[in-house]
Scaffold this active site. Sequence first.
Site, mmCIF file in Angstrom:
data_model
loop_
_atom_site.group_PDB
_atom_site.id
_atom_site.type_symbol
_atom_site.label_atom_id
_atom_site.label_comp_id
_atom_site.label_asym_id
_atom_site.label_seq_id
_atom_site.Cartn_x
_atom_site.Cartn_y
_atom_site.Cartn_z
ATOM 1 N N LYS A 286 77.510 31.608 1.596
ATOM 2 C CA LYS A 286 78.675 31.811 0.754
ATOM 3 C C LYS A 286 79.865 31.109 1.465
ATOM 4 O O LYS A 286 80.579 30.433 0.538
ATOM 5 C CB LYS A 286 79.043 33.340 0.766
ATOM 6 C CG LYS A 286 80.373 33.668 -0.098
ATOM 7 C CD LYS A 286 80.419 35.088 -0.216
ATOM 8 C CE LYS A 286 81.657 35.465 -0.940
ATOM 9 N NZ LYS A 286 82.012 36.803 -1.127
ATOM 10 N N GLU B 189 74.870 30.764 12.397
ATOM 11 C CA GLU B 189 73.357 30.667 12.473
ATOM 12 C C GLU B 189 73.095 29.463 11.287
ATOM 13 O O GLU B 189 72.249 28.556 11.703
ATOM 14 C CB GLU B 189 72.746 31.853 12.068
ATOM 15 C CG GLU B 189 73.045 32.975 13.247
ATOM 16 C CD GLU B 189 74.200 33.847 12.899
ATOM 17 O OE1 GLU B 189 75.128 33.237 12.324
ATOM 18 O OE2 GLU B 189 74.276 34.869 13.578
ATOM 19 N N GLY C 96 78.070 38.706 -0.422
ATOM 20 C CA GLY C 96 76.846 38.254 0.008
ATOM 21 C C GLY C 96 75.377 39.106 -0.228
ATOM 22 O O GLY C 96 74.389 38.659 -0.610
ATOM 23 N N ARG C 97 75.490 40.495 0.023
ATOM 24 C CA ARG C 97 74.551 41.366 -0.033
ATOM 25 C C ARG C 97 74.226 41.536 -1.707
ATOM 26 O O ARG C 97 73.306 42.403 -1.577
ATOM 27 C CB ARG C 97 74.578 42.421 0.799
ATOM 28 C CG ARG C 97 75.701 43.347 0.598
ATOM 29 C CD ARG C 97 76.138 44.176 1.564
ATOM 30 N NE ARG C 97 77.344 45.021 1.391
ATOM 31 C CZ ARG C 97 78.751 44.658 1.644
ATOM 32 N NH1 ARG C 97 78.647 43.382 2.416
ATOM 33 N NH2 ARG C 97 79.688 45.076 1.682
ATOM 34 N N GLU D 232 75.397 47.653 5.314
ATOM 35 C CA GLU D 232 76.772 46.837 5.472
ATOM 36 C C GLU D 232 77.628 47.263 4.393
ATOM 37 O O GLU D 232 78.778 47.130 4.737
ATOM 38 C CB GLU D 232 76.238 45.378 5.210
ATOM 39 C CG GLU D 232 77.428 44.370 5.598
ATOM 40 C CD GLU D 232 77.009 43.055 5.570
ATOM 41 O OE1 GLU D 232 76.708 42.545 6.710
ATOM 42 O OE2 GLU D 232 76.850 42.371 4.382
ATOM 43 N N HIS E 76 49.720 55.148 9.081
ATOM 44 C CA HIS E 76 49.087 55.276 10.381
ATOM 45 C C HIS E 76 49.894 54.744 11.701
ATOM 46 O O HIS E 76 49.223 54.464 12.619
ATOM 47 C CB HIS E 76 47.887 54.082 10.186
ATOM 48 C CG HIS E 76 47.049 54.685 9.204
ATOM 49 N ND1 HIS E 76 45.807 55.631 9.359
ATOM 50 C CD2 HIS E 76 46.946 54.217 7.729
ATOM 51 C CE1 HIS E 76 45.205 55.658 8.285
ATOM 52 N NE2 HIS E 76 45.961 55.062 7.187
ATOM 53 N N LYS F 297 80.652 38.458 16.375
ATOM 54 C CA LYS F 297 80.762 37.227 16.227
ATOM 55 C C LYS F 297 81.945 36.319 17.075
ATOM 56 O O LYS F 297 81.557 35.574 17.674
ATOM 57 C CB LYS F 297 80.881 36.921 14.908
ATOM 58 C CG LYS F 297 80.015 37.140 13.602
ATOM 59 C CD LYS F 297 80.509 36.550 12.223
ATOM 60 C CE LYS F 297 79.936 37.228 11.183
ATOM 61 N NZ LYS F 297 80.154 36.821 9.889
#
Length: 545
Positions: A210, A216, A271-272, A357, A388, A508
């Site tokens: 965005k 990253e 973003g999400r 978030e 399991h 950050k």
Amino acid sequence: MSETVSSPSAGAAWQALAAHAAVIRGRHLRDLFAADESRGEGFAREAAGLYLDFAKQRVSAETLDLLLALARERGVEERRDAMFRGERINVTEGRPALHIALRLPRDRSLVVDGVDVVVEVHEVLDRMARFAAAVRDGSWTGYGGRPIRNVVNIGIGGSDLGPAMAYEALRHYSRRDMVFRFVSNVDGSDFAEATRDLDPAETLFVVASKTFTTLETMTNARTARAWTVGALGDEAAVGRHFVAVSTNLAEVAAFGIDPANAFGFWEWVGGRYSMCSAIGLSTMVAVGPEHFRELLAGFHAVDEHFREAPLRDNLPALMGLLAVWNTTFLGSDSIAVLPYDQYLRRFPAYLQQLAMESNGKSVRLDGERVDYPTGYVIWGEPGTNGQHSFYQLLHQGTRIVPCDLIGFCRSLNPLGGHHDLLFANVLAQAEALAFGKTAEQVRAEGTPEALVAHRVFEGNRPTTVLLADELTPAALGSLVALYEHSVFTQGAVWGIDSFDQWGVELGKQLAQRIAPELSGDVEAGAGHDSSTNALVRRYRARRRR
Ligand code: F6P
């Protein structure tokens, strides 16, 4: 921050629910079922191809009435309507939260600041469709003229989790002769493993960000460019092997990607909440424009349902209220999402960003600290695998973890008796968690007395069973929209801003400060707390040079 809200916990419905929680704590699901033979149908709702059974939640008819009163008291419907009108409900960033506009049909209109955003949305969708079709039919070629066989999405957070989750979920519908990979981590191993067997001449990178400034993503994108140019021997190759998805087209150009190869979206897409925007480009290439439109239609069906249905029959609103009930009032710290479908294996990870978030906040819209628990931990794995490993704790642990069990009536891969067995486990787990097994029942099985306590299942552990007929693109869209609006409902009740994410900033900033200390570019190992200083020194002494 002009919006002012009174503390939700002071409201009459909130107080009534707090008192009612004490009553419900003393009631077992066995008693609630015994008292009402029609509970199975009475506490279930259906809309947009989704069937929500919340009969095994720890709620009575009175609980439901009180939760609906809480929603009214907290103005959930008003806030929902403000979101759909495009008001700036994200108050700390001064933005609308308009992901619902990304899936409005072409013939609808939504004017924000004098612009019909639906027109813009469909312009981008049409460009994406043309591009996706060209990659799929081989008319978009790499620098050397060969068709694209591999698509690597580079992004993180919402620019990764949605596309990665959707690709896995819709793999059945995807191009099997193409490879799709997702690189998110700044750990070089992610890029190295994702590309090690790919031919650069046939590989397209979709750089999805965005902001187009995320550390990253930009680090991985630079590495990808060097990998491509190094192999193909010409900077000009970037034009055929890189496209960008961003709201920041200036940064896209600065990176060297031709604006003609950029797909934009808008600051009102969080973003999400962005997987329906151009961030979904890799999804569209994988499954094709038609399936992508079906996905959007599934989202839209739940958007419409959320906007129009009375709260009592409103699936996302009910799910959101149940989450508030379980966490804020009954004290659970986490909710497990357990999809009984292998294709949904990334769904819990996707929901982690969506829920945590959005609602991991301690401050209300008016800046006051909350005096009640808000966002919970959400986690999960596909069933039956989790059975399991961690289900032991779900059944007999000291903590109550409400669970969403997601199942499909038809398998996309009908193999022998697999699907009946899979589905049997959905029902069996919900039944076992709710009703458990009493000491009398355990003894009646002939269990030695010393083992009876160990083999008792207390039960009374709440679950919601969520069913759809088949995992189609539309069903996936509906499922995601269901959770989006559930998260919205929770945030509205808690009176927080579900659309900002200031909590990611501090880490950050500190990483930006520490990175040059590790590489040796600046003096290190003194400016922090004693623990961080020692860790910096240890790393510097041992790092690869
Ligand atoms: O750091 C959190 C975050 O801002 C998320 O909200 C977002 O989805 C992610 O980073 C990626 O951001 P971008 O798409 O701008 O690279």
